[in-house]
Motif scaffolding. Sequence first.
Motif, PDB file in Angstrom:
ATOM      1  N   MET A   1       0.077 -15.221  -5.869  1.00 33.90           N
ATOM      2  CA  MET A   1       0.704 -16.225  -6.725  1.00 33.90           C
ATOM      3  C   MET A   1       2.072 -15.782  -7.237  1.00 33.90           C
ATOM      4  SD  MET A   1      -1.346 -18.786  -6.803  1.00 33.90           S
ATOM      5  CE  MET A   1      -0.839 -19.742  -8.227  1.00 33.90           C
ATOM      6  N   VAL A   2       2.493 -14.576  -6.886  1.00 33.78           N
ATOM      7  CA  VAL A   2       3.734 -14.036  -7.435  1.00 33.78           C
ATOM      8  C   VAL A   2       4.929 -14.916  -7.079  1.00 33.78           C
ATOM      9  CG1 VAL A   2       5.318 -12.082  -7.472  1.00 33.78           C
ATOM     10  CG2 VAL A   2       2.857 -11.677  -7.410  1.00 33.78           C
ATOM     11  N   ARG A   3       5.084 -15.248  -5.802  1.00 34.56           N
ATOM     12  CA  ARG A   3       6.249 -16.033  -5.399  1.00 34.56           C
ATOM     13  C   ARG A   3       6.211 -17.438  -6.004  1.00 34.56           C
ATOM     14  NH1 ARG A   3      10.753 -15.864  -1.771  1.00 34.56           N
ATOM     15  NH2 ARG A   3      11.937 -17.685  -2.473  1.00 34.56           N
ATOM     16  N   PHE A   4       5.032 -18.032  -6.101  1.00 37.70           N
ATOM     17  CA  PHE A   4       4.924 -19.361  -6.706  1.00 37.70           C
ATOM     18  C   PHE A   4       5.385 -19.321  -8.158  1.00 37.70           C
ATOM     19  CE2 PHE A   4       2.507 -22.385  -9.297  1.00 37.70           C
ATOM     20  CZ  PHE A   4       2.918 -23.586  -8.717  1.00 37.70           C
ATOM     21  N   TYR A   5       4.887 -18.332  -8.923  1.00 28.53           N
ATOM     22  CA  TYR A   5       5.286 -18.221 -10.323  1.00 28.53           C
ATOM     23  C   TYR A   5       6.790 -17.939 -10.432  1.00 28.53           C
ATOM     24  CZ  TYR A   5       0.302 -17.821 -11.512  1.00 28.53           C
ATOM     25  OH  TYR A   5      -1.047 -18.050 -11.679  1.00 28.53           O
ATOM     26  N   LEU A   6       7.290 -17.093  -9.545  1.00 28.36           N
ATOM     27  CA  LEU A   6       8.709 -16.740  -9.592  1.00 28.36           C
ATOM     28  C   LEU A   6       9.583 -17.949  -9.263  1.00 28.36           C
ATOM     29  CD1 LEU A   6      10.168 -14.092 -10.254  1.00 28.36           C
ATOM     30  CD2 LEU A   6      10.416 -13.706  -7.804  1.00 28.36           C
ATOM     31  N   ASP A   7       9.162 -18.768  -8.304  1.00 29.47           N
ATOM     32  CA  ASP A   7       9.901 -19.991  -7.971  1.00 29.47           C
ATOM     33  C   ASP A   7       9.980 -20.922  -9.180  1.00 29.47           C
ATOM     34  OD1 ASP A   7      10.449 -19.253  -5.371  1.00 29.47           O
ATOM     35  OD2 ASP A   7       8.757 -20.343  -4.506  1.00 29.47           O
ATOM     36  N   GLN A   8       8.855 -21.074  -9.890  1.00 28.04           N
ATOM     37  CA  GLN A   8       8.840 -21.943 -11.070  1.00 28.04           C
ATOM     38  C   GLN A   8       9.713 -21.356 -12.182  1.00 28.04           C
ATOM     39  OE1 GLN A   8       7.345 -24.867 -10.477  1.00 28.04           O
ATOM     40  NE2 GLN A   8       6.914 -23.846  -8.532  1.00 28.04           N
ATOM     41  N   ALA A   9       9.678 -20.049 -12.314  1.00 30.29           N
ATOM     42  CA  ALA A   9      10.525 -19.386 -13.314  1.00 30.29           C
ATOM     43  C   ALA A   9      11.998 -19.632 -13.001  1.00 30.29           C
ATOM     44  CB  ALA A   9      10.228 -17.890 -13.347  1.00 30.29           C
ATOM     45  N   TYR A  10      12.361 -19.466 -11.739  1.00 31.22           N
ATOM     46  CA  TYR A  10      13.768 -19.653 -11.344  1.00 31.22           C
ATOM     47  C   TYR A  10      14.233 -21.076 -11.615  1.00 31.22           C
ATOM     48  CZ  TYR A  10      17.948 -20.038  -8.488  1.00 31.22           C
ATOM     49  OH  TYR A  10      19.235 -20.277  -8.059  1.00 31.22           O
ATOM     50  N   GLU A  11      13.448 -22.040 -11.182  1.00 34.91           N
ATOM     51  CA  GLU A  11      13.822 -23.446 -11.347  1.00 34.91           C
ATOM     52  C   GLU A  11      14.035 -23.794 -12.822  1.00 34.91           C
ATOM     53  OE1 GLU A  11      11.655 -27.770 -10.740  1.00 34.91           O
ATOM     54  OE2 GLU A  11      11.256 -26.187  -9.270  1.00 34.91           O
ATOM     55  N   ASN A  12      13.123 -23.365 -13.675  1.00 38.07           N
ATOM     56  CA  ASN A  12      13.213 -23.712 -15.085  1.00 38.07           C
ATOM     57  C   ASN A  12      14.254 -22.878 -15.834  1.00 38.07           C
ATOM     58  OD1 ASN A  12      11.014 -25.792 -15.990  1.00 38.07           O
ATOM     59  ND2 ASN A  12      10.031 -24.507 -14.441  1.00 38.07           N
ATOM     60  N   CYS A  13      14.369 -21.616 -15.501  1.00 36.73           N
ATOM     61  CA  CYS A  13      15.361 -20.766 -16.169  1.00 36.73           C
ATOM     62  C   CYS A  13      16.779 -21.183 -15.795  1.00 36.73           C
ATOM     63  CB  CYS A  13      15.118 -19.298 -15.829  1.00 36.73           C
ATOM     64  SG  CYS A  13      13.607 -18.618 -16.550  1.00 36.73           S
ATOM     65  N   LEU A  14      16.982 -21.559 -14.554  1.00 39.34           N
ATOM     66  CA  LEU A  14      18.299 -22.039 -14.130  1.00 39.34           C
ATOM     67  C   LEU A  14      18.650 -23.325 -14.878  1.00 39.34           C
ATOM     68  CD1 LEU A  14      20.728 -21.680 -12.241  1.00 39.34           C
ATOM     69  CD2 LEU A  14      19.496 -23.034 -10.534  1.00 39.34           C
ATOM     70  N   LYS A  15      17.694 -24.237 -14.979  1.00 40.15           N
ATOM     71  CA  LYS A  15      17.921 -25.483 -15.715  1.00 40.15           C
ATOM     72  C   LYS A  15      18.207 -25.195 -17.187  1.00 40.15           C
ATOM     73  CE  LYS A  15      15.622 -29.841 -16.962  1.00 40.15           C
ATOM     74  NZ  LYS A  15      16.880 -30.605 -16.841  1.00 40.15           N
ATOM     75  N   ALA A  16      17.462 -24.270 -17.768  1.00 36.03           N
ATOM     76  CA  ALA A  16      17.672 -23.913 -19.173  1.00 36.03           C
ATOM     77  C   ALA A  16      19.068 -23.352 -19.392  1.00 36.03           C
ATOM     78  CB  ALA A  16      16.618 -22.901 -19.616  1.00 36.03           C
ATOM     79  N   LYS A  17      19.529 -22.510 -18.468  1.00 40.84           N
ATOM     80  CA  LYS A  17      20.872 -21.913 -18.600  1.00 40.84           C
ATOM     81  C   LYS A  17      21.947 -22.986 -18.469  1.00 40.84           C
ATOM     82  CE  LYS A  17      23.713 -18.376 -18.857  1.00 40.84           C
ATOM     83  NZ  LYS A  17      23.873 -17.400 -17.754  1.00 40.84           N
ATOM     84  N   GLU A  18      21.759 -23.911 -17.543  1.00 41.27           N
ATOM     85  CA  GLU A  18      22.764 -24.961 -17.317  1.00 41.27           C
ATOM     86  C   GLU A  18      22.789 -25.978 -18.450  1.00 41.27           C
ATOM     87  OE1 GLU A  18      21.550 -26.443 -13.530  1.00 41.27           O
ATOM     88  OE2 GLU A  18      22.721 -24.958 -12.396  1.00 41.27           O
ATOM     89  N   ASP A  19      21.629 -26.279 -19.047  1.00 43.79           N
ATOM     90  CA  ASP A  19      21.525 -27.322 -20.082  1.00 43.79           C
ATOM     91  C   ASP A  19      21.590 -26.769 -21.499  1.00 43.79           C
ATOM     92  OD1 ASP A  19      21.186 -29.014 -17.954  1.00 43.79           O
ATOM     93  OD2 ASP A  19      19.024 -29.269 -18.217  1.00 43.79           O
ATOM     94  N   CYS A  20      21.834 -25.466 -21.617  1.00 47.81           N
ATOM     95  CA  CYS A  20      21.776 -24.808 -22.922  1.00 47.81           C
ATOM     96  C   CYS A  20      22.762 -25.428 -23.914  1.00 47.81           C
ATOM     97  CB  CYS A  20      22.069 -23.322 -22.760  1.00 47.81           C
ATOM     98  SG  CYS A  20      21.963 -22.397 -24.293  1.00 47.81           S
ATOM     99  N   GLN A  21      22.262 -25.742 -25.117  1.00 45.51           N
ATOM    100  CA  GLN A  21      23.087 -26.222 -26.221  1.00 45.51           C
ATOM    101  C   GLN A  21      22.713 -25.447 -27.475  1.00 45.51           C
ATOM    102  OE1 GLN A  21      23.354 -30.533 -26.729  1.00 45.51           O
ATOM    103  NE2 GLN A  21      22.563 -30.815 -24.650  1.00 45.51           N
ATOM    104  N   GLU A  22      23.722 -25.085 -28.260  1.00 42.42           N
ATOM    105  CA  GLU A  22      23.484 -24.290 -29.463  1.00 42.42           C
ATOM    106  C   GLU A  22      22.484 -24.976 -30.392  1.00 42.42           C
ATOM    107  OE1 GLU A  22      23.915 -21.014 -31.889  1.00 42.42           O
ATOM    108  OE2 GLU A  22      24.893 -21.339 -29.939  1.00 42.42           O
ATOM    109  N   GLY A  23      21.418 -24.269 -30.742  1.00 45.21           N
ATOM    110  CA  GLY A  23      20.443 -24.778 -31.694  1.00 45.21           C
ATOM    111  C   GLY A  23      19.429 -25.751 -31.129  1.00 45.21           C
ATOM    112  N   LEU A  24      19.510 -26.040 -29.821  1.00 46.38           N
ATOM    113  CA  LEU A  24      18.578 -27.000 -29.211  1.00 46.38           C
ATOM    114  C   LEU A  24      17.530 -26.260 -28.392  1.00 46.38           C
ATOM    115  CD1 LEU A  24      17.799 -29.940 -28.564  1.00 46.38           C
ATOM    116  CD2 LEU A  24      19.382 -29.831 -26.615  1.00 46.38           C
TER     117      LEU A  24
END
Length: 224
Positions: free
Chosen positions: A31-54
């Motif tokens: 399950m390592v690659r599956f979890y890592l894929d989900q981490a990448y997708e969400n972490c990348l989105k979080a970095k791109e959509d990041c807003q101060e205090g949100l």
Amino acid sequence: MIKLLGNEIMPTIFEAKMDGSNAVRYFHISMVRFYLDQAYENCLKAKEDCQEGLLLASSVIGIVFSAMSIESFVNEICEDVVSKEDLKDFIHLRKSFRKEKGESSVAAKLRILFNMKFNQNLPDELRVGMEEVISLRNNLVHYKLSEMAGKYILPPVTTTPTSDGQYMHTIDFTVKPERVEPPFIQKVSGSAAANCFNSALALINEWGKLHGEMDSVPGMQKIA
């Protein structure tokens, strides 16, 4: 018991007893690659959509999946390193597999595995990264309202004598705080999520490099 193993300890692929009971052949699903894929997708989105205090759901999800990828990686490779007889003691960090002071269970297991497999210490940068991922995940999963709250640090309580010989204790909640300690949730940023993913990826790649595999996670890159 008969086991088909390679030249070193590895996950069990076949077990059989000579007492007439059924033989077992294992088929493993990582399950390592599956979890890592989900981490990448969400972490990348979080970095791109990041807003101060949100607070973004993608940050929370990315951090949790990063931790899951690390823990599943540890649980998989331990079967390749630790003998079956010692596996329960390793999992529960008992006997010769004990945590050091201030060490998380995951970091302890990684330290032990790197030493057993490669006779090397877990690099400090990776150790610090692992501890941060696990700390963020634990605080999110086991969120405590008062412990994780923001705090306005006010002047001490004042004590004033009264005319009847008693004392009156007062605190002024309207004064400017001496300092403000931000709530834990402010740490759950897009940058923090990206760092968690990068730590998980770096760990897996470091293990692979020591095995002679320069790219253990094909197609996966660090989040800049």
